[in-house]
Every structure is written in C-alpha cells, then in structure tokens.
Write a protein that holds these residues in place. Sequence first.
Motif: not given
Length: 286
Positions: A35-45, A230-242
């Motif tokens: 993250r220190k060398d990036a411009t943002g976080w990825q959406t998951s570990i 996690i399962v619920g968010i991935r299935m229903t709210l992809p726009e909030f994946a972060h």
Amino acid sequence: MDDTHRSAVLNTYRYLRLAMIAVVVMLFLAVATQRKDATGWQTSISAYYFTAAHSVFVAALCTIGACLIVYKGNTDTEDVILNFSGFLAFVVAFVPTQREPLFGPGLPAAYEVGIGVRNNVFALIVTGVVAEIARVVINRNVDHQPLSSWAKRATLIGWAVLAVGILGYVAFPASFEAKGHTVAAVTMFIGIIGVIVLNALSAQSVQTGPSYVGSYKVIAGLMALLVLAIVGIRMTLPEFAHIVIWIEGVLILAFAAFWVVQTKELWNVVDRRELATKGTTDRTGR
C-alpha cells in the motif's frame, strides 16, 4: 514421558500456534508495504496475490495450511476438521481470486493464471492422496483408537467437499479457476469456526475457566458474522467491494486471536485432555 521429551512436545505445540500468529503478522506487513508503494488499496486481501506481496501471500497460506494439518486437535473431530481446513488453505493459495486493476506494482498483465492453477492443484491433489494413504497405513501399524461417530461424520463431509472440488478441477476447469478461490476460502473458514466452537465446548467440559469459553464463543460468533458479511457483500453490493478488505482484515485477526487464546489456555499442557485429567486428580487427590 520424561521431562525432556515432555518439554519438546509442549514446545512443538507452542511453536505451531505461534507460527500461525507470526505468519498473519507477516501477511499484514506485506500488504501494508504494498500500500505504501501504491495509490490505493485492493478490494480484498486475496487480490494481493497479483501484487508485489504475491510471494508472502502464497507462502503465508501454505504455512498456515501445513500448520493446521500438522497440529493435533484436542479431539479427533477437531483434528479431522483441522486437516481438511489446512488442505483448503493450499487451494486458496494456489487458485487466486479474479484479477482486478492494480493500484501499485505487481505481476505483469501477461501472467497466465490458468497454467499455474492446473500445475499446482494437480500436485496438491496427488500429494494429498499419497499423504492420506500414508496416514491410513501408519494408523494401522500403531495403537490407534477408532474415530468417534462425530469424527467419522466430519471425515465423510470433508471428503465429499474435496470430491466436488476435484470434479470441478477435472471437468469444469474454467469454473474452478473462476470460483475455486472463494469457495475454498469460505469453506476453510467454516471449518475453522467449527474448530473454535469445539474448543469452546471442550474448554467448558474441563472447566478451564469462563474467560476461555467466552473468548472462544465470541471469536467463533464474530468470524461467522464476518464470513456471512463477505459473502453477502460480494453477491449483492459489488460497488462497495472495498469494504471487503477491512472485513477480511478483522476476520484474519480473529483467526490469530483464537490461537493467542488457545496458546494461553494450553501453554503448560499437551492438550485439553491433560487438563481434564489434572482436574480429576485435583478433585480426588489421587
């Protein structure tokens, strides 16, 4: 068992538990450095498989998988679930999540995931089969107690899950590559939650203290809610994946917390059955 041998056994258990905690710290450090060398976080570990943290991500999961398999549970049912969860950790390591845009340095866009999945999972399946055959042969040649009814049920369920996974790998490779990581990760955590529940029940039965029982129950409940989220968010709210990366972070911390609590509870004993024996001796005076 003399004091020297007992000390060696105790230290082995301690090191296995502490190793899993150390590996979690290593994974978080690798992600933080990326993250220190990036411009943002990825959406998951899991998405850090494709970043500069790739090697640590794979190594961490393989190390945890090996530790879970090697670690001898307090009951045979717990041991069975630990073994299957450990195997699934290797699947999570070898079958990455779907690639997403990177916010920092990482694997080249031309990196072919499919070739690696086919190669590594094949090696894992063959090794797993050989290891299971070796386990059966070894148990036949030593004084081994038959599995309890619950352990037998857990074994059947575990083999059924792995059989479905192997079928998917062989017959539906594209689907396996696309969904294998998520399915294996969720199933692995379900197994770990089951192990924590068994620890709560076992700690309660030997009366090691309400703090341990309560801690196990809180950790198991929290992990169950996080997995469902996690399962619920991935299935229903992809726009909030972060949001997922933060939930996963807490989930992994809860996993580490379980080993911290168990290390504290079982620091001076090989397993909880020894606590039960000690408690009986203390009550009877013999």
